[in-house]
Design a protein around this motif. Sequence first.
Motif, PDB file in Angstrom:
ATOM      1  N   ARG A  61       0.822  -1.215   0.000  1.00  0.00           N
ATOM      2  CA  ARG A  61       0.000   0.000   0.000  1.00  0.00           C
ATOM      3  C   ARG A  61       0.850   1.256   0.000  1.00  0.00           C
ATOM      4  O   ARG A  61       0.507   2.261  -0.647  1.00  0.00           O
ATOM      5  N   VAL A  62       1.992   1.225   0.688  1.00  0.00           N
ATOM      6  CA  VAL A  62       2.876   2.401   0.727  1.00  0.00           C
ATOM      7  C   VAL A  62       3.560   2.608  -0.611  1.00  0.00           C
ATOM      8  O   VAL A  62       3.594   3.726  -1.150  1.00  0.00           O
ATOM      9  N   LEU A  63       4.100   1.544  -1.184  1.00  0.00           N
ATOM     10  CA  LEU A  63       4.906   1.675  -2.401  1.00  0.00           C
ATOM     11  C   LEU A  63       4.059   1.903  -3.642  1.00  0.00           C
ATOM     12  O   LEU A  63       4.565   2.422  -4.642  1.00  0.00           O
ATOM     13  N   GLU A  64       2.780   1.500  -3.603  1.00  0.00           N
ATOM     14  CA  GLU A  64       1.923   1.720  -4.765  1.00  0.00           C
ATOM     15  C   GLU A  64       1.779   3.199  -5.092  1.00  0.00           C
ATOM     16  O   GLU A  64       1.611   3.569  -6.254  1.00  0.00           O
ATOM     17  N   GLY A  65       1.862   4.057  -4.088  1.00  0.00           N
ATOM     18  CA  GLY A  65       1.734   5.486  -4.325  1.00  0.00           C
ATOM     19  C   GLY A  65       3.043   6.178  -4.628  1.00  0.00           C
ATOM     20  O   GLY A  65       3.070   7.405  -4.740  1.00  0.00           O
ATOM     21  N   ASP A  66       4.133   5.442  -4.754  1.00  0.00           N
ATOM     22  CA  ASP A  66       5.448   6.028  -5.012  1.00  0.00           C
ATOM     23  C   ASP A  66       6.113   5.223  -6.122  1.00  0.00           C
ATOM     24  O   ASP A  66       6.648   4.138  -5.886  1.00  0.00           O
ATOM     25  N   ALA A  67       6.051   5.751  -7.340  1.00  0.00           N
ATOM     26  CA  ALA A  67       6.560   5.016  -8.494  1.00  0.00           C
ATOM     27  C   ALA A  67       8.062   4.770  -8.388  1.00  0.00           C
ATOM     28  O   ALA A  67       8.551   3.693  -8.758  1.00  0.00           O
ATOM     29  N   ASP A  68       8.823   5.748  -7.879  1.00  0.00           N
ATOM     30  CA  ASP A  68      10.270   5.581  -7.773  1.00  0.00           C
ATOM     31  C   ASP A  68      10.623   4.458  -6.797  1.00  0.00           C
ATOM     32  O   ASP A  68      11.487   3.627  -7.078  1.00  0.00           O
ATOM     33  N   ARG A  69       9.972   4.456  -5.649  1.00  0.00           N
ATOM     34  CA  ARG A  69      10.241   3.398  -4.665  1.00  0.00           C
ATOM     35  C   ARG A  69       9.812   2.048  -5.203  1.00  0.00           C
ATOM     36  O   ARG A  69      10.474   1.024  -4.976  1.00  0.00           O
TER      37      ARG A  69
END
Length: 498
Positions: A193-201
Motif C-alpha cells: 500500500r505504501v509503495l503503490e503510491g510512489d513510483a520511484d520506490r
Amino acid sequence: MPRLLIVIGCFLCVSASLVCAQEVPSVVPSIRGPTDIAVGRTVVLDASATVGAGEGSQYLWYRAGVSQPISRTVEAVYTPEEPGTTVIRLVVRSTVNGEVFEAEATHTITVYERKVVLIADDTVPKEKLIAHQQEAERQGVFLRVIQPKESALPLAGESSLFTAISENSTAFVGAESIVLWTDGIAGLQALQRVLEGDADRLNAVSSQTIILMTDRGLHTLARTARGPFSILQPARIILTRAEALTPLLTAEDVDSFLAKLDQWDLQYLVVDKTTTGVRPWNLLSSLTTYMITHGVSSQTVMLLLMLPIIATILAFLKQVIGITTFGLYTPAVIALSFLALGWPVGVSFLVFILVTGYATRALMRRWRLLYIPKVAIIVTVVSLTLLVLLGIGAFFGLTLSGDTIFILLIMSTLSEMFLTVKAEQGWYGALLGVAETILAALLCVFLVQWPLLQSLVLAYPELILLALLINAVLGRWTGLRLVEYFRFREVFKHLQEE
C-alpha cells in the motif's frame, strides 16, 4: 515619591532588557539530508530550512575529527570512503550590530557496505531487535529497524505498519533486502500500500529481495503472497522462519543466504515469477487475490471469509447443543466485533450498550410514548454514549477504524432485542439470552482466531464452501438437542423404569 521613582526605574530596566532580547537573533539551524548512505556514494546536506538566518549569515560544515570546514555554503557535499558512523556539525553565524551570534546542530550519518531493512510488528520484543542490530553491526551490516507503536486493537496491525512504513519510506533506498517480521502477510500488504503510491520506490523494489519471516505454514502463506508479488514485482519473496535472520546477516548476499538456509536445514519457500501463475478456474482464490492486490485489507477479507464459519458454528450450537441466543445474525455480528476490538473491549462495549438502553427505557416509562419512537430515542442515546466512549478511548490511545465503528452501531441494536425479550420473558429470560449470546460469540472468536485456520482460509478460500454442506446436514437434524437430554432427564428415567 522615592517609591514611585524606584518603580519607574525598574520598569525602564525591564523594558530595556526586553528590547535587547528582541535584538538578539534567534537562529535555529536545520539540516536536511539522508541519515544513511552507502560507501562511495555522495550525500548532499541542506541547511536552507534554518530558522532566523539572515542574508549575511555564514554556514560552516565540519566533519567529526576534522578541524577545517568541508563547506562554507548553505549546502555540504560529502562522499564517505569507509563504513561507520559520521557526525556532521553545522555552525551558523549571524552578525547584528557588530556582534557575532552562533548556533549549531549535528547530523549523524551511517555509512554502510550492506544494508538490510527490518520491518517488525509490535509483537516482536524490542530486546530481540536490539540484539539483532548489535549482531548486524558486528558483521558489518547496517540493519535499519522499522517498528510501529504498540496498538490496543488486535486487528489494527496492518494500519499501524502502514503508518510506520509511510513515515520511513526513504529507508528502503540502497537496501539489499527487506525483511518482514510480522503476522501473516500484514506487513507485506502494508508495504504494498505504501509503495503503490510512489513510483520511484516501487521501481527500486524490483532489484530487491523481500524476506517474510513467520511461524505460520509456509505453503499457505506462499499462496497468499502471490497477489502482493504481482504488484510489487520484487526480485523474489522468500518465506522462512525467524531463525533465518542470523544467517542473513552473516551471508555475503541473498544467494549465499539461500545456501546457508539449505546448510542449516531451515525451511523456506521462494515466490517468484515462475510460481505466481493465477489459476482462472479457482474462482474464490482469484477473487481474494484480486481484492488484496487492489487495496482491500487482508483483515477485511479475513473477516468476510470467517463470517460463514461463524454462522456454521452458531448453527451447530443451536441445532445440536441447544443453546439459546438472540437469533443467528446478532451473535455473528457480536463475534465480528470481538474479533475487531478484542473480546475484553468488545464485552465492555456490549455491556455498556445494554445498561444504557435499559436505563433510557426506564427513564421514559412515565412519558407513555409509542413503541417505535421510544426505540428511536433509545438508539439515539446509545449512539451518543458510544460517541463518548470513543472519545474516552481516543484519549487513552484507542482509535477505531470506520468499519469497526459500523459494527459497533449494528451491535447497538442488541439493546432493542434485549428490551423486547425482557418485556416478554422477564429478567431471567433476557439475561439468559444475553449470557448465552455472549458465550457463543466468544466461542466463535476463540475458534476463528486459530492461526492455522486463518492461514488456511485466507490461502484456500474455497474451504468456506464446506459450510454449505455442513449446514445442509444440520438442516436435516431430527434428533434431540444435548440440552434437552439434560432438561428431560426425569422423563427419560421414568420411561426406562416402565
